[in-house]
Scaffold this motif. Structure first.
Motif, PDB file in Angstrom:
ATOM      1  N   GLN A   4       0.830  -1.187   0.000  1.00  0.00           N
ATOM      2  CA  GLN A   4       0.000   0.000   0.000  1.00  0.00           C
ATOM      3  C   GLN A   4       0.871   1.246   0.000  1.00  0.00           C
ATOM      4  O   GLN A   4       1.869   1.325   0.712  1.00  0.00           O
ATOM      5  CB  GLN A   4      -0.927   0.039   1.212  1.00  0.00           C
ATOM      6  N   THR A   5       0.524   2.186  -0.866  1.00  0.00           N
ATOM      7  CA  THR A   5       1.153   3.486  -0.891  1.00  0.00           C
ATOM      8  C   THR A   5       0.252   4.428  -0.110  1.00  0.00           C
ATOM      9  O   THR A   5      -0.837   4.781  -0.564  1.00  0.00           O
ATOM     10  CB  THR A   5       1.319   3.973  -2.341  1.00  0.00           C
ATOM     11  N   ILE A   6       0.672   4.823   1.077  1.00  0.00           N
ATOM     12  CA  ILE A   6      -0.204   5.557   1.991  1.00  0.00           C
ATOM     13  C   ILE A   6      -0.651   6.871   1.388  1.00  0.00           C
ATOM     14  O   ILE A   6      -1.829   7.254   1.467  1.00  0.00           O
ATOM     15  CB  ILE A   6       0.499   5.783   3.341  1.00  0.00           C
ATOM     16  N   SER A   8      -1.251   7.911  -1.621  1.00  0.00           N
ATOM     17  CA  SER A   8      -2.282   7.870  -2.652  1.00  0.00           C
ATOM     18  C   SER A   8      -3.358   6.841  -2.365  1.00  0.00           C
ATOM     19  O   SER A   8      -4.322   6.730  -3.112  1.00  0.00           O
ATOM     20  CB  SER A   8      -1.637   7.570  -4.008  1.00  0.00           C
ATOM     21  N   ARG A   9      -3.188   6.069  -1.279  1.00  0.00           N
ATOM     22  CA  ARG A   9      -4.151   5.043  -0.889  1.00  0.00           C
ATOM     23  C   ARG A   9      -4.366   4.022  -2.006  1.00  0.00           C
ATOM     24  O   ARG A   9      -5.462   3.546  -2.224  1.00  0.00           O
ATOM     25  CB  ARG A   9      -5.478   5.666  -0.471  1.00  0.00           C
ATOM     26  N   ILE A  10      -3.303   3.693  -2.736  1.00  0.00           N
ATOM     27  CA  ILE A  10      -3.369   2.694  -3.791  1.00  0.00           C
ATOM     28  C   ILE A  10      -2.880   1.363  -3.230  1.00  0.00           C
ATOM     29  O   ILE A  10      -1.796   1.278  -2.662  1.00  0.00           O
ATOM     30  CB  ILE A  10      -2.500   3.082  -4.998  1.00  0.00           C
ATOM     31  N   THR A  11      -3.688   0.325  -3.376  1.00  0.00           N
ATOM     32  CA  THR A  11      -3.347  -1.011  -2.900  1.00  0.00           C
ATOM     33  C   THR A  11      -3.153  -1.928  -4.096  1.00  0.00           C
ATOM     34  O   THR A  11      -3.912  -1.859  -5.070  1.00  0.00           O
ATOM     35  CB  THR A  11      -4.465  -1.561  -1.990  1.00  0.00           C
ATOM     36  N   GLN A  53      -8.083   1.666  -5.503  1.00  0.00           N
ATOM     37  CA  GLN A  53      -8.190   2.820  -4.625  1.00  0.00           C
ATOM     38  C   GLN A  53      -9.615   2.862  -4.088  1.00  0.00           C
ATOM     39  O   GLN A  53     -10.576   2.958  -4.850  1.00  0.00           O
ATOM     40  CB  GLN A  53      -7.873   4.125  -5.353  1.00  0.00           C
ATOM     41  N   ASP A  54      -9.736   2.747  -2.779  1.00  0.00           N
ATOM     42  CA  ASP A  54     -11.044   2.750  -2.124  1.00  0.00           C
ATOM     43  C   ASP A  54     -11.990   1.733  -2.764  1.00  0.00           C
ATOM     44  O   ASP A  54     -13.174   1.996  -2.991  1.00  0.00           O
ATOM     45  CB  ASP A  54     -11.668   4.153  -2.182  1.00  0.00           C
ATOM     46  N   HIS A  82      -6.201   8.287 -12.983  1.00  0.00           N
ATOM     47  CA  HIS A  82      -5.159   7.955 -12.012  1.00  0.00           C
ATOM     48  C   HIS A  82      -3.783   7.825 -12.651  1.00  0.00           C
ATOM     49  O   HIS A  82      -2.855   7.317 -12.018  1.00  0.00           O
ATOM     50  CB  HIS A  82      -5.524   6.655 -11.281  1.00  0.00           C
TER      51      HIS A  82
END
Length: 286
Positions: A4-6, A8-11, A53-54, A82
């Protein structure tokens, strides 16, 4: 495996069957022609990764292992909203970790080439995309002892061997799956398979590929043979730039609409000269 990239909240994680509808929707959003069934086919053969993302899928990438030493990758897609966040780079990192030191092929658009070059890929050729409404054509002349006929059950081992020689890498897994969903015509020479072409449903209509033959005349004979059953249908074919088929394809209604660059990492396949791959399976599987 989850990263996870905190900021950008990309998992990032592996893709499963339950993700295919979202992946298909993403490909539609960027104008790619794949059907849901096309996604299902390629995922059965390989490994996929996605970015979320989300809970929304914003990036995809798949790869395929061809034996112990070769691989290909494709369907690298990032949502237009994105792009510029490094999503494609992260997906590629997961794919390359999965593939290790295999000789790996991809087909790159101009936009993707700089990223792939930074990851160690080098240009080795190009592929032309032809498509359109297929026109009727007279059967191409063949030499004495040659004919084009439908696939027979005992052809498959010989065709898999021919495909591997032409591509310079194993083709067993991909062809075994293709034979279950596609039609196949065989060029027979003195009672033995000397080439073949495959026609399957894809995108807006049908796709031809691979096409394996001893030379360009017989490759075109195999392609033109499909006009007997598919004239009036929308057909796509992705051919190698060195095959010399462009003018002949134009004459049966299949215009060149795009060109991509073939790139390789960790070396490249070594096809045999006696038999050639004139059309690839698709731009992902190669």
């Amino acid at each position: 495996m989850t990263m996870q990239t905190i900021a950008s909240r990309i998992t990032y994680r592996r893709m499963g069957e339950d993700d295919l509808r979202a992946a298909h929707a993403l490909s539609q959003a960027v104008g790619w022609p794949h059907r849901l069934e096309d996604w299902q086919f390629v995922l059965r053969l390989g490994v996929g990764f996605l970015a979320e993302q989300d809970g929304e899928v914003v990036g995809t990438g798949l790869c395929w292992k061809h034996g112990e030493r070769h691989a290909s990758l494709g369907l690298i897609i990032v949502s237009p909203q994105h792009q510029g966040k490094g999503i494609g780079r992260e997906v590629m990192a997961l794919i390359l970790a999965e593939l290790g030191e295999r000789r790996t092929l991809l087909n790159a658009t101009p936009a993707g080439q700089p990223l792939y070059a930074r990851l160690g890929f080098a240009p080795i050729g190009s592929v032309h995309q032809h498509q359109g409404t297929m026109l009727a054509a007279a059967p191409a002349p063949l030499a004495a002892g040659e004919r084009i006929r439908p696939l027979q059950a005992d052809d498959t081992a010989a065709l898999i061997k021919l495909a591997g020689r032409a591509a310079g890498m194993p083709r067993a897994s991909a062809l075994a799956q293709l034979f279950t969903i596609a039609d196949c015509n065989v060029l027979e020479r003195d009672g033995e398979p000397a080439g073949f072409s495959i026609m399957r449903r894809f995108g807006r209509g049908h796709a031809i590929g691979p096409v394996v033959a001893p030379d360009s005349e017989r490759a075109m004979a195999l392609i033109a043979d499909w006009t007997g059953t598919h004239a009036g249908s929308f057909v796509r074919i992705d051919v190698t730039a060195t095959g010399g088929l462009e003018n002949s394809l134009e004459q049966i209604g299949l215009a060149k609409v795009d060109t991509v660059t073939v790139m390789a990492r960790n070396g490249q396949p070594a096809p045999e000269e006696a038999v050639r791959q004139f059309a690839i399976i698709n731009q992902a599987l190669c």
